[in-house]
Scaffold this motif. Structure first.
Motif, PDB file in Angstrom:
ATOM      1  N   GLY A 158      92.572  23.981 -56.729  1.00  0.00           N
ATOM      2  CA  GLY A 158      93.123  23.738 -58.062  1.00  0.00           C
ATOM      3  C   GLY A 158      94.121  22.598 -58.064  1.00  0.00           C
ATOM      4  O   GLY A 158      94.129  21.770 -58.975  1.00  0.00           O
ATOM      5  N   LEU A 159      94.960  22.547 -57.032  1.00  0.00           N
ATOM      6  CA  LEU A 159      95.907  21.431 -56.932  1.00  0.00           C
ATOM      7  C   LEU A 159      95.196  20.107 -56.700  1.00  0.00           C
ATOM      8  O   LEU A 159      95.578  19.076 -57.252  1.00  0.00           O
ATOM      9  N   ALA A 160      94.157  20.127 -55.877  1.00  0.00           N
ATOM     10  CA  ALA A 160      93.404  18.892 -55.625  1.00  0.00           C
ATOM     11  C   ALA A 160      92.676  18.432 -56.883  1.00  0.00           C
ATOM     12  O   ALA A 160      92.526  17.231 -57.112  1.00  0.00           O
ATOM     13  N   LEU A 161      92.266  19.373 -57.703  1.00  0.00           N
ATOM     14  CA  LEU A 161      91.579  19.013 -58.949  1.00  0.00           C
ATOM     15  C   LEU A 161      92.575  18.532 -59.992  1.00  0.00           C
ATOM     16  O   LEU A 161      92.291  17.594 -60.736  1.00  0.00           O
ATOM     17  N   ALA A 162      93.759  19.145 -60.037  1.00  0.00           N
ATOM     18  CA  ALA A 162      94.753  18.769 -61.034  1.00  0.00           C
ATOM     19  C   ALA A 162      95.475  17.477 -60.665  1.00  0.00           C
ATOM     20  O   ALA A 162      95.727  16.638 -61.528  1.00  0.00           O
ATOM     21  N   ARG A 163      95.808  17.328 -59.382  1.00  0.00           N
ATOM     22  CA  ARG A 163      96.540  16.146 -58.915  1.00  0.00           C
ATOM     23  C   ARG A 163      95.806  15.561 -57.729  1.00  0.00           C
ATOM     24  O   ARG A 163      96.094  15.898 -56.588  1.00  0.00           O
ATOM     25  N   PRO A 164      94.848  14.682 -57.950  1.00  0.00           N
ATOM     26  CA  PRO A 164      94.020  14.192 -56.847  1.00  0.00           C
ATOM     27  C   PRO A 164      94.797  13.433 -55.777  1.00  0.00           C
ATOM     28  O   PRO A 164      94.442  13.494 -54.612  1.00  0.00           O
ATOM     29  N   ALA A 165      95.845  12.728 -56.134  1.00  0.00           N
ATOM     30  CA  ALA A 165      96.622  11.996 -55.133  1.00  0.00           C
ATOM     31  C   ALA A 165      98.024  12.581 -55.055  1.00  0.00           C
ATOM     32  O   ALA A 165      98.996  11.876 -54.913  1.00  0.00           O
ATOM     33  N   GLY A 166      98.112  13.884 -55.133  1.00  0.00           N
ATOM     34  CA  GLY A 166      99.406  14.550 -55.196  1.00  0.00           C
ATOM     35  C   GLY A 166      99.994  14.842 -53.846  1.00  0.00           C
ATOM     36  O   GLY A 166     100.040  13.997 -52.952  1.00  0.00           O
ATOM     37  N   ARG A 167     100.399  16.061 -53.649  1.00  0.00           N
ATOM     38  CA  ARG A 167     101.164  16.446 -52.478  1.00  0.00           C
ATOM     39  C   ARG A 167     100.332  16.510 -51.205  1.00  0.00           C
ATOM     40  O   ARG A 167     100.854  16.352 -50.124  1.00  0.00           O
TER      41      ARG A 167
END
Length: 96
Positions: free
Chosen positions: A14-23
């Motif tokens: 879910g995090l990878a889908l919401a923020r692809p270049a995130g944390r």
């Protein structure tokens, strides 16, 4: 244990889908997607192993209910990771 792996994979997916270049990693964001896929597949495999080897039904204490939950959550993790990976590849192809 398998449910926790599937849940971790679903959160990371879910995090990878919401923020692809995130944390989780930089650049295209494919690290989080691959991590979600791997953890989800491990969760599905462990859940399937418990379902296959338990000799009682749900409510007998053999973990069959949790194994079915692990299968479902692991599948969600695999789907989210796959969607995030497809988007990461699509955006990497558009920027190159």
């Amino acid at each position: 244990m398998a449910v926790l792996l599937g849940l971790v994979g679903a959160v990371v997916g879910g995090l990878a889908l919401a923020r692809p270049a995130g944390r989780i990693g930089t650049g295209s964001g494919s690290l989080g997607a691959v991590l979600a896929l791997a953890v989800g597949l491990i969760g599905v495999a462990l859940g399937g192993l418990v379902v296959a080897t338990s000799d009682g039904g749900i409510g007998t204490g053999n973990g069959r209910g949790g194994a079915f939950v692990a299968l479902a959550v692991g599948l969600v993790s695999v789907v989210l990771g796959g969607l995030a990976l497809a988007r990461a590849r699509r955006t990497a192809r558009l920027t190159a």
